[in-house]
Design a protein around this motif. Structure first.
Motif, PDB file in Angstrom:
ATOM      1  N   HIS A  55     -27.964  10.827  -1.530  1.00  0.00           N
ATOM      2  CA  HIS A  55     -28.320  12.022  -2.287  1.00  0.00           C
ATOM      3  C   HIS A  55     -27.292  13.126  -2.030  1.00  0.00           C
ATOM      4  O   HIS A  55     -26.771  13.261  -0.918  1.00  0.00           O
ATOM      5  CB  HIS A  55     -29.741  12.495  -1.965  1.00  0.00           C
ATOM      6  CG  HIS A  55     -29.938  13.174  -0.651  1.00  0.00           C
ATOM      7  ND1 HIS A  55     -29.790  14.532  -0.465  1.00  0.00           N
ATOM      8  CD2 HIS A  55     -30.271  12.668   0.574  1.00  0.00           C
ATOM      9  CE1 HIS A  55     -30.068  14.844   0.783  1.00  0.00           C
ATOM     10  NE2 HIS A  55     -30.353  13.751   1.448  1.00  0.00           N
TER      11      HIS A  55
ATOM     12  N   ASP B  70     -26.634  16.589   6.109  1.00  0.00           N
ATOM     13  CA  ASP B  70     -27.669  16.115   5.170  1.00  0.00           C
ATOM     14  C   ASP B  70     -27.450  16.693   3.774  1.00  0.00           C
ATOM     15  O   ASP B  70     -27.964  17.765   3.453  1.00  0.00           O
ATOM     16  CB  ASP B  70     -29.044  16.532   5.738  1.00  0.00           C
ATOM     17  CG  ASP B  70     -30.188  15.957   4.926  1.00  0.00           C
ATOM     18  OD1 ASP B  70     -31.320  16.447   5.103  1.00  0.00           O
ATOM     19  OD2 ASP B  70     -29.947  15.056   4.097  1.00  0.00           O
ATOM     20  N   ASN B  71     -26.766  16.056   2.897  1.00  0.00           N
ATOM     21  CA  ASN B  71     -26.226  14.710   3.052  1.00  0.00           C
ATOM     22  C   ASN B  71     -24.827  14.626   2.445  1.00  0.00           C
ATOM     23  O   ASN B  71     -24.420  13.632   1.867  1.00  0.00           O
ATOM     24  CB  ASN B  71     -27.158  13.686   2.395  1.00  0.00           C
ATOM     25  CG  ASN B  71     -26.666  12.277   2.597  1.00  0.00           C
ATOM     26  OD1 ASN B  71     -26.107  11.927   3.634  1.00  0.00           O
ATOM     27  ND2 ASN B  71     -26.833  11.465   1.558  1.00  0.00           N
TER      28      ASN B  71
ATOM     29  N   ASP C 288     -27.967   8.234   4.457  1.00  0.00           N
ATOM     30  CA  ASP C 288     -28.445   9.618   4.546  1.00  0.00           C
ATOM     31  C   ASP C 288     -28.179  10.118   5.964  1.00  0.00           C
ATOM     32  O   ASP C 288     -28.753   9.599   6.905  1.00  0.00           O
ATOM     33  CB  ASP C 288     -29.948   9.675   4.237  1.00  0.00           C
ATOM     34  CG  ASP C 288     -30.423  11.084   3.886  1.00  0.00           C
ATOM     35  OD1 ASP C 288     -31.554  11.215   3.413  1.00  0.00           O
ATOM     36  OD2 ASP C 288     -29.657  12.035   4.129  1.00  0.00           O
TER      37      ASP C 288
ATOM     38  N   GLU D  76     -33.391  14.800  -3.870  1.00  0.00           N
ATOM     39  CA  GLU D  76     -34.046  14.042  -2.787  1.00  0.00           C
ATOM     40  C   GLU D  76     -34.850  14.999  -1.924  1.00  0.00           C
ATOM     41  O   GLU D  76     -35.970  14.704  -1.505  1.00  0.00           O
ATOM     42  CB  GLU D  76     -32.990  13.318  -1.942  1.00  0.00           C
ATOM     43  CG  GLU D  76     -33.560  12.393  -0.867  1.00  0.00           C
ATOM     44  CD  GLU D  76     -33.772  13.049   0.495  1.00  0.00           C
ATOM     45  OE1 GLU D  76     -34.305  12.372   1.389  1.00  0.00           O
ATOM     46  OE2 GLU D  76     -33.436  14.251   0.661  1.00  0.00           O
ATOM     47  N   GLU D  77     -34.286  16.177  -1.709  1.00  0.00           N
ATOM     48  CA  GLU D  77     -34.937  17.142  -0.832  1.00  0.00           C
ATOM     49  C   GLU D  77     -36.227  17.687  -1.426  1.00  0.00           C
ATOM     50  O   GLU D  77     -37.024  18.307  -0.728  1.00  0.00           O
ATOM     51  CB  GLU D  77     -33.972  18.298  -0.520  1.00  0.00           C
ATOM     52  CG  GLU D  77     -32.672  17.881   0.150  1.00  0.00           C
ATOM     53  CD  GLU D  77     -32.861  17.412   1.595  1.00  0.00           C
ATOM     54  OE1 GLU D  77     -31.844  17.102   2.244  1.00  0.00           O
ATOM     55  OE2 GLU D  77     -34.019  17.335   2.050  1.00  0.00           O
TER      56      GLU D  77
END
Ligand SMILES: [Zn+2]
Length: 291
Positions: free
Chosen positions: A114, A126-127, A183, A158-159
């Protein structure tokens, strides 16, 4: 030990944060990898490429700009790409997909990462690090003979709850033999391997065991420590929840329990360890060679 250690690092990180290039275009404390003037070795240029990609991602104003950077890198490599747009609660998001076709197809695999980040920090651990590894994999693989159909997917949102990968799984007819998600790849000495997650209904969604076993085998062969855990949510879960084979490679610092430098101001260039980044990239290429 953790607290003192944390404080020490926190102080160091805060100092460098003050100088961090977050949206300010300044040079951070951590030095970019040295590249010999003559002709940089393959590993030097690989590390340099990943490091400068991370710096660009760190300086990106928001996730739309980060997505744009991924596309720019793919175009620079001469890669075709497609964008999968989706909208949630009136907000637009885009997954970015690039493919390398096999000369003689042996396997149909996907590698994913992501590219979105949370507001705190600049999202290099991240990331951004996973994104840099995927881009470097493409850069190296596309120059060589390749017997696998490879799909590289850069997920958005994604978050926000794996929205990008969930949208992809719900709207794809790709039948990958395996999906390897990366990730967190830019610091730390160990891998964290999640056996699966428990959803809100308390149901257990297992990670694909034979893929976790492959990752464990490679850890042992490369003398990379790993910890086994559960309930670490990242994009492999969207595939596993649909019964599709997927697992994740997640790099952590075994001395500092998860979740250390993510989702906070410490997630900036000063924490990036270029050797960890290079090791993560080599690990993913090992997975491809081994599969
Ligand atoms: Zn992440």
């Amino acid at each position: 030990m953790a607290k003192t250690y944390c404080f020490g690092l926190l102080a160091a990180a805060m100092m460098s944060y003050a100088a961090c290039p977050q949206r300010a275009g300044q040079v951070t404390e951590a030095q970019p990898p040295l590249v010999s003037q003559a002709s940089p070795s393959a590993s030097e240029s690989s590390s340099h490429y990943m490091y400068s990609t991370l710096e660009n991602l760190c300086n990106a104003e928001d996730n739309v700009v980060r997505g744009g950077l991924v596309i720019k890198e793919l175009v620079k490599m001469g890669m075709d790409y497609s964008v999968q747009l989706f909208e949630i609660s009136g907000n637009n998001y885009r997954n970015i997909i690039a493919k390398i076709d096999a000369d003689n197809e042996e396997h149909n695999l996907a590698f994913t990462a992501h590219y979105d980040r949370v507001d705190a920090g600049c999202g290099v651990v991240d990331n951004g690090s996973g994104v840099a590894v995927l881009l470097e994999m493409i850069r190296e693989i596309k120059e060589k003979p390749n017997n696998n159909d490879l799909t590289f997917i850069f997920f958005d949102a994604e978050e926000r709850g794996l929205w990008g990968s969930r949208h992809y799984v719900a709207n794809t007819d790709d039948t990958f033999e395996a999906v390897f998600n990366i990730d967190m790849a830019g610091y730390g000495d160990s891998l964290m391997i999640s056996g699966g997650v428990h959803n809100r209904r308390g149901e257990f969604i297992p990670t694909t065991e034979y893929l976790n076993n492959l990752i464990i085998e490679l850890c042992n062969e490369n003398s990379i420590p790993y910890i086994l855990t559960e309930d670490k949510w990242t994009d492999n879960v969207s595939f596993n929840a649909a019964g599709l084979p997927a697992a994740s490679v997640v790099r952590i610092n075994s001395a500092l329990p998860y979740p250390y430098p993510i989702h906070n101001e410490m997630d900036n260039m000063s924490i990036i360890d270029i050797d960890a980044l290079a090791s993560s990239k080599d690990f993913m290429l090992d997975i491809l060679r081994r599969y």
